[in-house]
Design an enzyme around this catalytic site. Structure first.
Site, mmCIF file in Angstrom:
data_model
loop_
_atom_site.group_PDB
_atom_site.id
_atom_site.type_symbol
_atom_site.label_atom_id
_atom_site.label_comp_id
_atom_site.label_asym_id
_atom_site.label_seq_id
_atom_site.Cartn_x
_atom_site.Cartn_y
_atom_site.Cartn_z
ATOM 1 N N LYS A 232 16.097 -1.773 5.097
ATOM 2 C CA LYS A 232 14.740 -1.979 4.592
ATOM 3 C C LYS A 232 14.032 -0.664 4.326
ATOM 4 C CE LYS A 232 10.781 -3.482 3.520
ATOM 5 N NZ LYS A 232 10.366 -4.360 2.435
ATOM 6 N N CYS A 290 3.677 0.070 1.896
ATOM 7 C CA CYS A 290 5.130 0.142 2.106
ATOM 8 C C CYS A 290 5.709 1.490 1.694
ATOM 9 C CB CYS A 290 5.796 -0.986 1.342
ATOM 10 S SG CYS A 290 4.977 -2.563 1.642
HETATM 11 N N1 SAJ Z 1 4.712 2.355 -8.894
HETATM 12 C C1 SAJ Z 1 4.831 3.377 -9.854
HETATM 13 N N2 SAJ Z 1 5.862 3.289 -10.751
HETATM 14 C C2 SAJ Z 1 6.765 2.246 -10.734
HETATM 15 C C3 SAJ Z 1 6.640 1.227 -9.723
HETATM 16 C C4 SAJ Z 1 5.593 1.308 -8.823
HETATM 17 O O1 SAJ Z 1 4.034 4.314 -9.902
HETATM 18 O O2 SAJ Z 1 7.643 2.217 -11.595
HETATM 19 C C5 SAJ Z 1 3.597 2.420 -7.928
HETATM 20 C C6 SAJ Z 1 2.690 1.187 -8.000
HETATM 21 O O3 SAJ Z 1 1.663 1.392 -8.935
HETATM 22 C C7 SAJ Z 1 2.157 1.092 -6.580
HETATM 23 C C8 SAJ Z 1 3.308 1.625 -5.743
HETATM 24 O O4 SAJ Z 1 4.162 2.362 -6.632
HETATM 25 O O5 SAJ Z 1 1.021 1.919 -6.411
HETATM 26 C C9 SAJ Z 1 4.133 0.544 -5.061
HETATM 27 O O6 SAJ Z 1 4.461 -0.391 -6.012
HETATM 28 P P1 SAJ Z 1 5.654 -1.469 -5.779
HETATM 29 O O7 SAJ Z 1 5.873 -2.121 -7.086
HETATM 30 O O8 SAJ Z 1 6.803 -0.843 -5.129
HETATM 31 O O9 SAJ Z 1 4.946 -2.531 -4.819
HETATM 32 P P2 SAJ Z 1 5.067 -2.779 -3.244
HETATM 33 O O10 SAJ Z 1 4.891 -1.535 -2.506
HETATM 34 O O11 SAJ Z 1 4.154 -3.905 -2.947
HETATM 35 O O12 SAJ Z 1 6.535 -3.377 -3.083
HETATM 36 C C10 SAJ Z 1 7.587 -2.674 -2.497
HETATM 37 C C11 SAJ Z 1 8.867 -3.358 -2.991
HETATM 38 N N3 SAJ Z 1 9.997 -2.600 -2.588
HETATM 39 C C12 SAJ Z 1 11.052 -2.446 -3.437
HETATM 40 O O13 SAJ Z 1 11.076 -2.937 -4.550
HETATM 41 C C13 SAJ Z 1 12.206 -1.648 -2.912
HETATM 42 C C14 SAJ Z 1 8.932 -4.781 -2.434
HETATM 43 O O14 SAJ Z 1 10.174 -5.369 -2.754
HETATM 44 C C15 SAJ Z 1 8.804 -4.718 -0.908
HETATM 45 O O15 SAJ Z 1 8.830 -6.000 -0.357
HETATM 46 C C16 SAJ Z 1 7.482 -4.062 -0.565
HETATM 47 O O16 SAJ Z 1 7.485 -2.729 -1.066
HETATM 48 C C17 SAJ Z 1 7.341 -4.050 0.970
HETATM 49 O O17 SAJ Z 1 6.560 -4.888 1.452
HETATM 50 O O18 SAJ Z 1 8.065 -3.314 1.597
#
Ligand code: SAJ
Length: 477
Positions: A232, A290
């Protein structure tokens, strides 16, 4: 001869009653899905009756979701399981003793990321509560993202100390990390494979019995508790790393005067056998509960579990921590773009009015945990700018004023700065905005590539965008 755990569990029979501790983005959808499964009898959602979140108890018992953002299917499911009498929310933790299985979905922030000090106080309080009411044959599952070694280490110790029972002998213990994203909570739980890591095989088997009934497309992937913890923390660390890689490339493209998105399209075109290209999207920063901390759980894990065995280039920083620093730099870069845009408009940050569009860390959600916009807000204020913050979803946030009046927010603005990819910002009308912004030449800073640079430039804006080296120096006439 003391009966084995497998025997004690067989005596107890199939899992019928479940307790879910922590009524948040992870616990609420999980509890509703457990309750909706014919495999289980009743589900208790445990929530402390605290001033900040006690209100959730009554809402949930009315079948209403306290989560505001768009969560397809959650409201209907909650109403259904409450009406059917299969789910109830309570602050009476003594009911834990009635359960066959208890899951914990509690936040695990960091006290000090530099010294890798996590704040497990809320988690430990939850584990202690479970230990207090633990009975032989029960299953305890940690769903929170935790430092590798926590389940088989401190969590086990607390449970054994509180209950006088032995993990792996009297009760089962496992880690089954949540993998949900706001906006698709129900779908993620049903469709993502579920990592299930027991402290022993009997615990893994019992936890598999808990999660299998709520999986539709997803399947259980069994492993050890520590491997599950590393899995994770790794998946979020690698996502953060991938984002840092494109953020760095976007900064390079700006410096070289080219369009990051042309490069991305080009690189992405290399397809074929064994070729994977996971180029994510650069932006105004990485927020949320996360990605901003799980790297440090992994770093702490290798420090605690692998301290004397790690072979790593001397003096070199962790690649993962460097990635964190690059992503944490992006709000600062947004300020630089704003300053440069204002200078092109003959202004400076000091005394300028900035309309900050988007406070949530993720588009189309109300989730404002660790928002990248906060660092920008602090820095811009220190620089003497006046900031108005608009967000269509976030209701409130400590220490700041939010407005849902978009046109009111940009009224008289010298700069409009987009921090979150909310859908409504994709439809911003440059001419209408030009009409209500400042009289001089307003600045548009796009931190999520949601607007068309040419449309805003031809409407008289100074444009700046992440990765848009091809436009950031556009002509001004
Ligand atoms: N972000 C970017 N560029 C991207 C993707 C995201 O700048 O290409 C930014 C987003 O704007 C945001 C942050 O990153 O500010 C996090 O975005 P996220 O899409 O990763 O959203 P989380 O943090 O809610 O989800 C992540 C996911 N982890 C993965 O995909 C490996 C989700 O599957 C997890 O369940 C979640 O963390 C968690 O709860 O751990």
């Amino acid at each position: 001869m003391k009966p084995s755990l497998a025997h004690v569990i067989a005596e107890r029979g199939p899992i019928r009653k479940i307790g879910v501790i922590g009524m948040g983005y992870v616990g609420i959808p999980a509890a509703a899905l457990f309750a909706d499964s014919p495999a289980f009898g009743h589900v208790y959602g445990f929530q402390r009756d605290s001033p900040s979140s006690g209100y959730k108890i009554a809402m949930l018992n009315r079948g209403e979701s306290p989560l505001k953002g768009e969560e397809p299917g959650l409201e209907d499911l909650l109403a259904k399981v409450v009406t059917a009498g299969k789910f109830s929310c309570t602050s009476d933790f003594s009911k834990i003793g009635e359960c066959d299985a208890v899951t914990l979905a509690i936040q695990t922030p960091f006290l000090d990321k530099k010294d890798l000090l996590p704040d497990f106080s809320a988690l430990y309080e939850g584990v202690k509560n479970v230990g207090h009411y633990l009975k032989p044959g029960m299953l305890v599952v940690l769903e929170s993202t935790i430092t590798p070694g926590t389940t088989a280490g401190i969590a086990r110790e607390i449970l054994e100390k509180e209950s006088g029972l032995i993990a792996g002998k009297d009760f089962a213990l496992a880690h089954a990390p949540e993998r949900v994203m706001v906006g698709r909570l129900i779908r993620n739980i049903r469709e993502h494979d579920r990592i299930v890591g027991g402290i022993d095989d009997v615990s893994t088997k019992r936890a598999t019995e808990l999660y299998s009934p709520i999986l539709t497309i997803g399947k259980v992937i069994p492993m050890s508790a520590t491997a599950a913890e590393v899995t994770k923390t790794t998946e979020n660390t690698f996502r953060d790393l991938q984002i840092a890689a494109v953020n760095e490339l976007a900064l390079y493209c700006e410096a070289m005067g080219i369009n990051f998105y042309d490069v991305r399209t080009g690189v992405d075109s290399l397809k074929g056998e064994g070729i994977t290209r996971a180029m994510l999207w650069p932006g105004a920063g990485v927020g949320g509960h996360c990605l901003t901390k799980d790297t440090f759980h992994l770093e702490r894990g290798v420090q605690v579990l692998g301290k004397d065995r790690l072979d790593y280039p001397a003096g070199e920083p962790s690649l993962y921590v460097l990635a964190r620093h690059i992503n944490d730099f992006m709000p600062r870069h947004m300020l630089t773009l704003t300053r440069q845009g204002l200078e092109r408009a003959g202004k400076e940050l000091k005394g300028s009015k900035i309309a900050l569009l988007g406070w949530a860390f993720l588009g189309n959600s109300d989730d404002a945990r660790d928002p990248p916009s906060e660092m920008f807000y602090e820095l811009a204020r220190e620089a003497g700018a006046k900031i108005t913050i608009h967000d269509p979803w976030v209701e409130s946030y400590p220490g700041i004023t939010l407005t849902k009046d978009q046109m009111g927010a940009v009224k008289g603005a010298d700069a409009v700065v987009i921090f979150t990819g909310h859908n409504e910002y994709r439809h911003l009308d440059p001419r209408e905005l030009r009409r209500v912004c400042c009289s001089g030449r307003p600045v548009m800073v796009d931190g999520r590539n949601v607007i068309d640079p040419d449309a805003f430039i031809s409407a008289g804006f100074v444009y700046k965008g992440i990765g848009r080296g091809d436009k950031n120096g556009h002509g001004i006439w």
